[in-house]
Design a protein around this motif. Structure first.
Motif, PDB file in Angstrom:
ATOM      1  N   ALA A  32       3.764   3.554 -15.405  1.00 20.55           N
ATOM      2  CA  ALA A  32       3.129   2.134 -14.720  1.00 20.55           C
ATOM      3  C   ALA A  32       4.020   1.922 -13.589  1.00 20.55           C
ATOM      4  N   LEU A  33       5.305   2.029 -13.552  1.00 19.08           N
ATOM      5  CA  LEU A  33       6.125   1.935 -12.404  1.00 19.08           C
ATOM      6  C   LEU A  33       5.947   2.808 -11.029  1.00 19.08           C
ATOM      7  N   MET A  34       5.350   3.945 -11.471  1.00 16.81           N
ATOM      8  CA  MET A  34       4.949   4.792 -10.316  1.00 16.81           C
ATOM      9  C   MET A  34       3.634   4.322  -9.853  1.00 16.81           C
ATOM     10  N   ALA A  35       2.719   3.872 -10.584  1.00 14.99           N
ATOM     11  CA  ALA A  35       1.453   3.179 -10.212  1.00 14.99           C
ATOM     12  C   ALA A  35       1.774   2.030  -9.197  1.00 14.99           C
ATOM     13  N   VAL A  36       2.578   1.253  -9.741  1.00 13.23           N
ATOM     14  CA  VAL A  36       2.908  -0.041  -8.883  1.00 13.23           C
ATOM     15  C   VAL A  36       3.772   0.435  -7.771  1.00 13.23           C
ATOM     16  N   TYR A  37       4.241   1.490  -7.619  1.00 11.35           N
ATOM     17  CA  TYR A  37       5.005   1.798  -6.340  1.00 11.35           C
ATOM     18  C   TYR A  37       4.189   2.462  -5.522  1.00 11.35           C
ATOM     19  N   VAL A  38       3.327   3.181  -5.951  1.00  9.98           N
ATOM     20  CA  VAL A  38       2.134   3.724  -5.018  1.00  9.98           C
ATOM     21  C   VAL A  38       1.348   2.641  -4.527  1.00  9.98           C
ATOM     22  N   VAL A  39       0.897   1.602  -5.272  1.00 14.48           N
ATOM     23  CA  VAL A  39       0.187   0.546  -4.566  1.00 14.48           C
ATOM     24  C   VAL A  39       0.911  -0.358  -3.649  1.00 14.48           C
ATOM     25  N   TYR A  40       2.337  -0.416  -3.920  1.00 16.76           N
ATOM     26  CA  TYR A  40       3.087  -0.959  -2.919  1.00 16.76           C
ATOM     27  C   TYR A  40       3.380  -0.140  -1.680  1.00 16.76           C
ATOM     28  N   ALA A  41       3.507   1.140  -1.748  1.00 12.13           N
ATOM     29  CA  ALA A  41       3.766   2.112  -0.424  1.00 12.13           C
ATOM     30  C   ALA A  41       2.360   1.986   0.162  1.00 12.13           C
ATOM     31  N   ALA A  42       1.255   2.031  -0.329  1.00  8.92           N
ATOM     32  CA  ALA A  42      -0.054   2.051   0.317  1.00  8.92           C
ATOM     33  C   ALA A  42      -0.369   1.019   1.139  1.00  8.92           C
ATOM     34  N   HIS A  43       0.070  -0.257   0.517  1.00  8.06           N
ATOM     35  CA  HIS A  43       0.253  -1.669   1.283  1.00  8.06           C
ATOM     36  C   HIS A  43       1.128  -1.620   2.451  1.00  8.06           C
ATOM     37  N   ARG A  44       2.094  -1.011   2.337  1.00 11.08           N
ATOM     38  CA  ARG A  44       3.101  -1.057   3.346  1.00 11.08           C
ATOM     39  C   ARG A  44       2.784  -0.307   4.450  1.00 11.08           C
ATOM     40  N   LEU A  45       2.231   0.757   4.150  1.00  8.83           N
ATOM     41  CA  LEU A  45       1.561   1.926   5.077  1.00  8.83           C
ATOM     42  C   LEU A  45       0.509   1.545   5.864  1.00  8.83           C
ATOM     43  N   GLY A  46      -0.062   0.420   5.478  1.00  8.54           N
ATOM     44  CA  GLY A  46      -1.607  -0.080   6.257  1.00  8.54           C
ATOM     45  C   GLY A  46      -2.659   0.710   5.527  1.00  8.54           C
ATOM     46  N   PHE A  47      -2.451   1.316   4.253  1.00 10.93           N
ATOM     47  CA  PHE A  47      -3.643   2.062   3.870  1.00 10.93           C
ATOM     48  C   PHE A  47      -4.561   0.962   3.133  1.00 10.93           C
ATOM     49  N   VAL A  48      -5.655   0.829   3.770  1.00  9.06           N
ATOM     50  CA  VAL A  48      -6.898  -0.295   3.213  1.00  9.06           C
ATOM     51  C   VAL A  48      -8.270   0.271   3.279  1.00  9.06           C
ATOM     52  N   PRO A  49      -8.937  -0.015   2.413  1.00 12.27           N
ATOM     53  CA  PRO A  49     -10.115   0.525   2.450  1.00 12.27           C
ATOM     54  C   PRO A  49     -11.174   0.484   3.715  1.00 12.27           C
ATOM     55  N   GLU A  50     -10.964  -0.657   4.327  1.00 13.27           N
ATOM     56  CA  GLU A  50     -11.696  -0.924   5.823  1.00 13.27           C
ATOM     57  C   GLU A  50     -11.198   0.220   6.637  1.00 13.27           C
ATOM     58  N   ARG A  51      -9.746   0.599   6.702  1.00 10.73           N
ATOM     59  CA  ARG A  51      -9.248   1.386   7.702  1.00 10.73           C
ATOM     60  C   ARG A  51      -9.900   2.789   7.300  1.00 10.73           C
ATOM     61  N   PHE A  52      -9.788   3.127   5.796  1.00  5.63           N
ATOM     62  CA  PHE A  52     -10.235   4.432   5.670  1.00  5.63           C
ATOM     63  C   PHE A  52     -11.873   4.640   6.012  1.00  5.63           C
ATOM     64  N   ALA A  53     -12.459   3.673   5.579  1.00  2.00           N
ATOM     65  CA  ALA A  53     -14.106   3.639   6.019  1.00  2.00           C
ATOM     66  C   ALA A  53     -14.303   3.884   7.597  1.00  2.00           C
ATOM     67  N   THR A  54     -13.427   3.161   8.428  1.00  2.15           N
ATOM     68  CA  THR A  54     -13.329   3.234   9.840  1.00  2.15           C
ATOM     69  C   THR A  54     -13.148   4.771  10.161  1.00  2.15           C
TER      70      THR A  54
END
Length: 271
Positions: A32-54
């Motif tokens: 659970a902590l790993m999943a939370v950290y993955v979400v946090y790291a993705a947010h910090r690195l700017g990994f958003v669905p809109e950018r991925f689709a672009t």
């Protein structure tokens, strides 16, 4: 009486099932902590669905400009491939020649701790940096060209082969070594007759794998100025000749597949 026995058997089976698969709450908390950290790291690195689709849309246009591949500059591609093969072969041979004695020195069952740990520290230093980083250092030190790429891959080869060779020596049977020593043989004869025959097949496997790795890495070090097909690839990309880029990539893939076939044949023959 039979009903009581059946109920007791059912309870015991149920208890056995609970004991066989007990819940590991610490492991669940860790996941659970790993999943939370993955979400946090993705947010910090700017990994958003809109950018991925672009990015997918840009990638589609990029791939469309790569087809069909353009082999009109075959002479330039051929010279780059030949230079990459030369870089890989020279770096592999030099790395093997340096890693062989270094692996003996790093083996803790053959050498005293002061020597083995010093050798292992040098091996760890060679393995600490990616070949691209080492290539950048050599390019800054001696300039652009194949020599910088060769030296960078020599460092990578020494770090990989020497480490695995030392570990293979540490796993040998000492009975054969003691038998050779009992004949009054010197240290060099003990290595040749008692150690090398036990590790030679694995050493050949390490060497052929490193040749494959150097063929791949010769492309990467060329991008930063280490010569080979990587420099040709980078130049074509800078000129927006994406059809030539695809042609170079096809040739690189063919080269790696051919090297895999040759290395597999060498392992079967020499082992």
């Amino acid at each position: 009486m039979s009903a009581t026995r059946s109920m007791s058997a059912a309870r015991s089976m149920k208890a056995a099932r609970r004991a066989a698969f007990p819940p590991n709450w610490w492991a669940r908390l860790g996941w659970a902590l790993m999943a939370v950290y993955v979400v946090y790291a993705a947010h910090r690195l700017g990994f958003v669905p809109e950018r991925f689709a672009t990015g997918l849309a840009h990638g589609q246009r990029f791939l469309a400009r790569m087809f069909p591949p353009n082999f009109d500059r075959w002479g330039l591609i051929q010279s780059g491939i030949i230079e990459s093969i030369q870089i890989a072969v020279i770096a592999t041979v030099a790395g093997i020649l340096l890693a062989l004695p270094l692996g003996f020195l790093a083996a803790r069952n053959l050498m005293p701790p002061s020597i083995s740990w010093s050798a292992r520290a040098f091996i760890a230093l060679c393995r600490s940096f990616h070949p691209i980083i080492v290539a950048i250092l050599f390019v800054k030190a001696i300039g652009f060209g194949a020599l910088a790429g060769i030296l960078a891959l020599v460092v990578a080869s020494v770090g990989f082969i020497a480490k695995l060779f030392a570990e293979a020596i540490e796993e040998i049977s000492l009975k054969q070594v003691e038998a050779v020593r009992a004949t009054g043989a010197g240290f060099l004869a003990i290595l040749i007759m008692g150690v090398v025959p036990q590790v030679l097949p694995r050493f050949i496997g390490f060497s052929t794998y490193q040749l494959d790795s150097n063929l791949r890495n010769s492309t990467m070090v060329g991008i930063v100025g280490g010569g080979g097909i990587g420099a040709t690839l980078f130049t074509a990309y800078q000129r927006f000749d994406f059809d030539v880029v695809l042609a170079i990539l096809i040739v690189i893939v063919a080269m790696i597949m051919l090297a895999e076939i040759v290395s597999g044949w060498a392992r079967r023959v020499f082992q």
